[in-house]
Motif scaffolding. Sequence first.
Motif, PDB file in Angstrom:
ATOM      1  N   UNK A 209       0.850  -1.179   0.000  1.00  0.00           N
ATOM      2  CA  UNK A 209       0.000   0.000   0.000  1.00  0.00           C
ATOM      3  C   UNK A 209       0.891   1.236   0.000  1.00  0.00           C
ATOM      4  N   UNK A 210       0.551   2.208  -0.831  1.00  0.00           N
ATOM      5  CA  UNK A 210       1.358   3.417  -0.901  1.00  0.00           C
ATOM      6  C   UNK A 210       0.472   4.622  -1.149  1.00  0.00           C
ATOM      7  N   UNK A 211       1.013   5.813  -0.921  1.00  0.00           N
ATOM      8  CA  UNK A 211       0.290   7.070  -1.104  1.00  0.00           C
ATOM      9  C   UNK A 211       0.760   7.762  -2.368  1.00  0.00           C
ATOM     10  N   UNK A 212      -0.149   8.441  -3.022  1.00  0.00           N
ATOM     11  CA  UNK A 212       0.177   9.314  -4.152  1.00  0.00           C
ATOM     12  C   UNK A 212      -0.427  10.679  -3.872  1.00  0.00           C
ATOM     13  N   UNK A 213       0.386  11.717  -3.969  1.00  0.00           N
ATOM     14  CA  UNK A 213      -0.067  13.091  -3.718  1.00  0.00           C
ATOM     15  C   UNK A 213      -0.498  13.725  -5.034  1.00  0.00           C
TER      16      UNK A 213
ATOM     17  N   UNK B  35      -3.003   3.862  -2.983  1.00  0.00           N
ATOM     18  CA  UNK B  35      -2.874   2.950  -4.105  1.00  0.00           C
ATOM     19  C   UNK B  35      -2.396   1.593  -3.602  1.00  0.00           C
ATOM     20  N   UNK B  36      -2.586   0.591  -4.456  1.00  0.00           N
ATOM     21  CA  UNK B  36      -2.204  -0.782  -4.143  1.00  0.00           C
ATOM     22  C   UNK B  36      -1.320  -1.314  -5.258  1.00  0.00           C
TER      23      UNK B  36
ATOM     24  N   UNK C  94      -0.404  -1.783 -10.509  1.00  0.00           N
ATOM     25  CA  UNK C  94      -0.763  -0.754  -9.534  1.00  0.00           C
ATOM     26  C   UNK C  94      -2.207  -0.330  -9.762  1.00  0.00           C
ATOM     27  N   UNK C  95      -2.944  -0.113  -8.651  1.00  0.00           N
ATOM     28  CA  UNK C  95      -4.357   0.230  -8.735  1.00  0.00           C
ATOM     29  C   UNK C  95      -4.697   1.235  -7.644  1.00  0.00           C
ATOM     30  N   UNK C  96      -5.382   2.353  -7.977  1.00  0.00           N
ATOM     31  CA  UNK C  96      -5.867   3.239  -6.917  1.00  0.00           C
ATOM     32  C   UNK C  96      -7.047   2.593  -6.201  1.00  0.00           C
ATOM     33  N   UNK C  97      -7.035   2.609  -4.865  1.00  0.00           N
ATOM     34  CA  UNK C  97      -8.145   2.009  -4.126  1.00  0.00           C
ATOM     35  C   UNK C  97      -8.928   3.040  -3.327  1.00  0.00           C
TER      36      UNK C  97
ATOM     37  N   UNK D 210      -1.749   4.364   4.984  1.00  0.00           N
ATOM     38  CA  UNK D 210      -2.348   3.044   5.173  1.00  0.00           C
ATOM     39  C   UNK D 210      -1.380   2.090   5.850  1.00  0.00           C
ATOM     40  N   UNK D 211      -1.922   1.239   6.722  1.00  0.00           N
ATOM     41  CA  UNK D 211      -1.124   0.257   7.447  1.00  0.00           C
ATOM     42  C   UNK D 211      -1.857  -1.086   7.473  1.00  0.00           C
ATOM     43  N   UNK D 212      -1.226  -2.110   6.879  1.00  0.00           N
ATOM     44  CA  UNK D 212      -1.796  -3.454   6.934  1.00  0.00           C
ATOM     45  C   UNK D 212      -1.841  -3.948   8.370  1.00  0.00           C
ATOM     46  N   UNK D 213      -2.910  -4.668   8.720  1.00  0.00           N
ATOM     47  CA  UNK D 213      -2.952  -5.359  10.003  1.00  0.00           C
ATOM     48  C   UNK D 213      -1.974  -6.533   9.952  1.00  0.00           C
TER      49      UNK D 213
END
Length: 227
Positions: A46-50, A59-60, A68-71, A81-84
Amino acid sequence: MFRSRRGTKWVLVEKSADGTGTETLLGEFPHPASPMSWSPDGTHLLFMVADPLTNWDIWHYSFVDRKTTPILNAPENEGFPQFSPDGRWFAYALHTATTVQVFVESFPRGRGKWQVPSERAFYPRWRADGRELFFLHPRPDQSGPWAMMAVDVGAAGAGLEFGPPRRLFEAPGIYGAVAGYTGNYLAWAVSGDGQRFFLPQPVAAERPAGLAPLVVIMNHAALRPRH
């Protein structure tokens, strides 16, 4: 995983943590892209796009199909975002014009969304067993001191439930503590057992009694006695 600006593009780059081997380019973006969280099995990022049109987006990236896909790309700011630890959920911050909140959604999305019970919440982090979620409670004007908060997380059928938020300690305002911080990375960390917290502070800040400084020694091998 790290980001880099190369020419007019921002790129996500994968490389072995010991520095060996070559880099693998995961994607190019016209706007800053910041890696945030690996899934526990290492197959998702998971990553961020500004994006200047939609602000922070989440995004994923799939290491399975290399796509890559925006979610989450609504007009509001969605970020950090932080995965459990079990990979079934991800926590993130939703920053609007009037407030900031933390939500948890299923991964993949579609099986539920829950708001962490706090009037203001930012920068979520999980405990290593997934049974506690930490976050910072910022003041409305983003001044310090903020508060480090925690909520218990438990199963509720196929979903989640949260306990009441608990105030752990006062924490410096991240925005004021890190010179030049622009909100593109998580500026604090917590140990896996949830007992130790690492937060930046201004150089001039007075250290609370009993709080030891963190000393980093560079090139320690060169300091060893020679015989």
